[in-house]
Design a protein around this motif. Structure first.
Motif, PDB file in Angstrom:
ATOM      1  N   ASN A 315      28.487 -15.612  -6.663  1.00  0.00           N
ATOM      2  CA  ASN A 315      28.078 -14.158  -7.209  1.00  0.00           C
ATOM      3  C   ASN A 315      26.939 -13.819  -5.886  1.00  0.00           C
ATOM      4  N   VAL A 316      26.793 -12.730  -5.594  1.00  0.00           N
ATOM      5  CA  VAL A 316      25.846 -12.030  -4.743  1.00  0.00           C
ATOM      6  C   VAL A 316      24.949 -11.265  -5.443  1.00  0.00           C
ATOM      7  N   ILE A 317      23.604 -11.487  -5.828  1.00  0.00           N
ATOM      8  CA  ILE A 317      22.945 -10.848  -6.707  1.00  0.00           C
ATOM      9  C   ILE A 317      21.538 -10.077  -6.193  1.00  0.00           C
ATOM     10  N   PRO A 318      21.153  -9.123  -6.667  1.00  0.00           N
ATOM     11  CA  PRO A 318      19.993  -8.474  -5.822  1.00  0.00           C
ATOM     12  C   PRO A 318      18.797  -9.392  -5.975  1.00  0.00           C
ATOM     13  N   LEU A 319      17.905  -9.453  -5.046  1.00  0.00           N
ATOM     14  CA  LEU A 319      16.751 -10.273  -5.005  1.00  0.00           C
ATOM     15  C   LEU A 319      15.610  -9.582  -6.078  1.00  0.00           C
ATOM     16  N   SER A 320      15.155 -10.378  -7.180  1.00  0.00           N
ATOM     17  CA  SER A 320      14.221  -9.928  -7.952  1.00  0.00           C
ATOM     18  C   SER A 320      12.705  -9.927  -7.191  1.00  0.00           C
ATOM     19  N   GLU A 321      11.598  -9.466  -7.774  1.00  0.00           N
ATOM     20  CA  GLU A 321      10.251  -9.664  -7.184  1.00  0.00           C
ATOM     21  C   GLU A 321       9.924 -11.033  -7.002  1.00  0.00           C
ATOM     22  N   LEU A 322      10.096 -11.725  -8.063  1.00  0.00           N
ATOM     23  CA  LEU A 322       9.926 -13.061  -8.238  1.00  0.00           C
ATOM     24  C   LEU A 322      10.624 -13.833  -7.234  1.00  0.00           C
ATOM     25  N   HIS A 323      11.775 -13.738  -6.948  1.00  0.00           N
ATOM     26  CA  HIS A 323      12.637 -14.441  -5.822  1.00  0.00           C
ATOM     27  C   HIS A 323      11.868 -14.093  -4.517  1.00  0.00           C
ATOM     28  N   ARG A 324      11.621 -12.902  -4.328  1.00  0.00           N
ATOM     29  CA  ARG A 324      10.936 -12.602  -3.038  1.00  0.00           C
ATOM     30  C   ARG A 324       9.685 -13.314  -2.690  1.00  0.00           C
ATOM     31  N   GLU A 354      21.840  -8.433   9.082  1.00  0.00           N
ATOM     32  CA  GLU A 354      21.221  -7.657   8.220  1.00  0.00           C
ATOM     33  C   GLU A 354      21.538  -7.968   6.668  1.00  0.00           C
ATOM     34  N   SER A 355      22.623  -8.182   6.207  1.00  0.00           N
ATOM     35  CA  SER A 355      23.244  -8.314   4.850  1.00  0.00           C
ATOM     36  C   SER A 355      24.349  -9.043   4.902  1.00  0.00           C
ATOM     37  N   PHE A 356      24.626  -9.870   3.503  1.00  0.00           N
ATOM     38  CA  PHE A 356      25.846 -10.547   3.440  1.00  0.00           C
ATOM     39  C   PHE A 356      26.130 -10.497   2.089  1.00  0.00           C
ATOM     40  N   ASP A 357      26.727  -9.387   1.760  1.00  0.00           N
ATOM     41  CA  ASP A 357      26.899  -8.988   0.302  1.00  0.00           C
ATOM     42  C   ASP A 357      28.526  -9.158  -0.013  1.00  0.00           C
ATOM     43  N   ASP A 358      29.362  -9.719   0.812  1.00  0.00           N
ATOM     44  CA  ASP A 358      30.626  -9.795   0.377  1.00  0.00           C
ATOM     45  C   ASP A 358      31.115 -11.521  -0.015  1.00  0.00           C
ATOM     46  N   GLU A 359      31.251 -11.308  -1.223  1.00  0.00           N
ATOM     47  CA  GLU A 359      31.529 -12.640  -2.230  1.00  0.00           C
ATOM     48  C   GLU A 359      32.845 -13.109  -1.519  1.00  0.00           C
ATOM     49  N   LEU A 360      33.946 -12.474  -1.213  1.00  0.00           N
ATOM     50  CA  LEU A 360      35.203 -12.899  -0.880  1.00  0.00           C
ATOM     51  C   LEU A 360      35.060 -13.711   0.577  1.00  0.00           C
ATOM     52  N   ARG A 361      34.099 -13.020   1.385  1.00  0.00           N
ATOM     53  CA  ARG A 361      33.920 -13.644   2.822  1.00  0.00           C
ATOM     54  C   ARG A 361      33.237 -14.855   2.855  1.00  0.00           C
ATOM     55  N   PHE A 362      32.235 -14.865   1.784  1.00  0.00           N
ATOM     56  CA  PHE A 362      31.227 -16.279   1.773  1.00  0.00           C
ATOM     57  C   PHE A 362      32.006 -17.299   1.242  1.00  0.00           C
ATOM     58  N   SER A 363      32.951 -17.071   0.293  1.00  0.00           N
ATOM     59  CA  SER A 363      33.962 -17.968  -0.341  1.00  0.00           C
ATOM     60  C   SER A 363      35.001 -18.718   0.747  1.00  0.00           C
ATOM     61  N   ALA A 364      35.412 -17.772   1.463  1.00  0.00           N
ATOM     62  CA  ALA A 364      36.288 -18.149   2.508  1.00  0.00           C
ATOM     63  C   ALA A 364      35.755 -18.914   3.710  1.00  0.00           C
ATOM     64  N   LEU A 365      34.301 -18.420   3.759  1.00  0.00           N
ATOM     65  CA  LEU A 365      33.593 -19.256   4.860  1.00  0.00           C
ATOM     66  C   LEU A 365      33.530 -20.853   4.332  1.00  0.00           C
ATOM     67  N   VAL A 366      33.041 -20.946   3.039  1.00  0.00           N
ATOM     68  CA  VAL A 366      32.796 -22.473   2.607  1.00  0.00           C
ATOM     69  C   VAL A 366      33.967 -23.088   2.566  1.00  0.00           C
ATOM     70  N   CYS A 367      35.079 -22.543   2.186  1.00  0.00           N
ATOM     71  CA  CYS A 367      36.298 -23.142   2.129  1.00  0.00           C
ATOM     72  C   CYS A 367      36.778 -23.520   3.582  1.00  0.00           C
ATOM     73  N   GLU A 368      36.523 -22.693   4.732  1.00  0.00           N
ATOM     74  CA  GLU A 368      36.780 -23.134   5.942  1.00  0.00           C
ATOM     75  C   GLU A 368      35.944 -24.355   6.569  1.00  0.00           C
ATOM     76  N   TRP A 369      34.753 -24.008   6.085  1.00  0.00           N
ATOM     77  CA  TRP A 369      33.571 -25.130   6.440  1.00  0.00           C
ATOM     78  C   TRP A 369      34.210 -26.483   5.927  1.00  0.00           C
ATOM     79  N   GLU A 370      34.603 -26.546   4.639  1.00  0.00           N
ATOM     80  CA  GLU A 370      35.080 -27.941   4.078  1.00  0.00           C
ATOM     81  C   GLU A 370      36.374 -28.373   4.726  1.00  0.00           C
ATOM     82  N   SER A 371      37.216 -27.557   4.875  1.00  0.00           N
ATOM     83  CA  SER A 371      38.536 -27.831   5.443  1.00  0.00           C
ATOM     84  C   SER A 371      38.451 -28.607   6.786  1.00  0.00           C
TER      85      SER A 371
END
Ligand SMILES: O=C(O)CCC(=O)C(=O)O
Ligand SMILES: [Fe+2]
Length: 399
Positions: A315-324, A354-371
């Motif tokens: 999941n890509v979630i908005p940053l809270s003030e505490l996160h920040r 500047e941004s990375f909010d595409d969940e599909l792209r991130f999961s494809a990245l993790v799969c490619e790195w793993e293989s």
């Protein structure tokens, strides 16, 4: 040629191989042996559970050794004494010298320097000069290699890097079998448990070196008054900041830097822009390796993301003030000298995300790195018995 035994090979490495070696270096490097120099030695890869990343280097070492032997007329006589990925950042330079005048490499007979990126594209300055003979000046271009004997027939210098990061694969060759690095590397390789859990990606995640080799400048590595953590800095210039995953890891500003560094060995998340990637990395090197892999394979991953479904859920979630607040607090400590980090590691050719909010792209990245990782791990496990039997590291597919 006898007067100045040397050879220049253009386009010896393909552009993609150069990018792969840069990926390895930028994921794994530590402080280097000279000011403003970063290095990744093969023994460091083995020591940090990344032995499989030597696989792409193996056929290159072999081809280079053959070239040197052929050109200098010493077939089957040479041993590789040292293999390392090296980058020089702004301010690094070296005056006239020959490569046999170093205490730690007395026996070095000849040297190969492969350029992994290009003059005036990725860095400025950093020209290579021979004091005598032709060519007198070499502007490094990705894929080109220079071979030369290490004696005083090839006195050379490198002019100061003015901007960017100049990256090379450097090999030293020796005629002295007692300097063969393979024998030493094979001892370290036999200590790591490669064959176990070949299919488990968690066994392939990098581990941090025990002593802090990641703080720049190295003189500050015990005091942390100034400088920066190299891994945090490399992630930052790619556009990612780190967020610790355990709640108890909330440290106060008064905590020592050592405590913050311990955090880097713990699970963590990455933030990009105003978003948090809710996917846990095992440690900072794991996060850095995945994101450097993304830089290398970005285009392919974009395509894969559209073709394939997800293999992981993120999941890509908005940053809270505490996160920040937590992110900023870590940044203050780990990137004490943010400007220096950006100057040394963040050349404009490394565009910042500047941004990375595409969940599909991130999961494809993790799969490619793993293989990719599991493929190298399997190749390595297959090669190791042959290497051990021959006491030599070589490429099975070419022999
Ligand atoms: O990177 C280069 O072009 C050569 C570096 C060099 O001369 C050295 O490290 O001894
Ligand atoms: Fe040199």
């Amino acid at each position: 040629m006898a007067e100045h035994p040397r050879l220049i090979l253009r386009n010896f490495l393909s552009p993609d191989t150069c990018k792969e070696l840069e990926f390895i270096h930028k994921s794994c490097c530590t402080v280097g042996y000279r000011p403003n120099v970063f290095s990744t030695t093969v023994s460091h890869l083995i020591a940090t559970n990344s032995a499989h990343l030597i696989m792409p280097l193996v056929p290159i070492r072999e081809r280079l050794k053959e070239k040197v032997e052929e050109h200098f007329g010493c077939e089957y006589e040479l041993f590789v004494e040292f293999t390392g990925l090296v980058s020089w950042s702004k301010g690094a330079s070296i005056g006239w010298h020959s490569d046999d005048n170093r205490d730690y490499l007395k026996q070095s007979g000849s040297k190969a320097v492969c350029y992994l990126n290009s003059y005036e594209v990725d860095f400025t300055g950093g020209l290579f000069h021979f004091q005598d003979g032709e060519p007198s000046t070499i502007a490094p271009m990705a894929g080109d290699v220079i071979l030369y004997t290490a004696d005083n027939r090839n006195i050379h210098s490198v002019s100061e890097i003015l901007e960017g990061e100049r990256t090379t694969l450097t090999l030293w060759f020796s005629r002295d079998a007692s300097h063969d690095e393979d024998a030493k590397l094979l001892i370290s390789l036999s200590d790591c448990s490669l064959s176990s859990s070949l299919d488990s990606i968690t066994s392939c995640v990098p581990t941090l070196a025990s002593n802090n080799m990641y703080w720049f400048p190295p003189e500050e590595a015990s005091r942390f008054q100034s400088g920066f953590d190299i891994c945090t800095a490399r992630l930052h210039v790619l556009g990612f900041d780190i967020f610790p995953s355990c709640e108890d890891c909330y440290l106060s500003r008064q905590d020592s830097c050592h405590n913050f560094l311990k955090l880097l060995k713990e699970p963590l998340y990455l933030a990009c822009g105003d978003k948090l990637l809710a996917w846990e990395f095992v440690n900072i090197l794991h996060a850095l390796q995945v994101m450097q892999f993304y830089r290398w394979k970005e285009l392919e991953i974009e395509e894969t993301a559209q073709l394939k479904g997800c293999c992981i859920n993120v999941n890509v979630i908005p940053l809270s003030e505490l996160h920040r607040q937590k992110i900023d607090q870590l940044k203050v400590v780990l990137l004490k000298d943010l400007q220096l980090a950006v100057t040394l590691l963040g050349h404009t050719s490394n565009k910042k995300r500047e941004s990375f909010d595409d969940e599909l792209r991130f999961s494809a990245l993790v799969c490619e790195w793993e293989s990719y990782t599991l493929k190298l791990r399997k190749e390595m496990a297959m090669s190791l018995p042959y290497w051990t039997a021959h006491q030599s590291i070589f490429s099975l597919s070419q022999s």
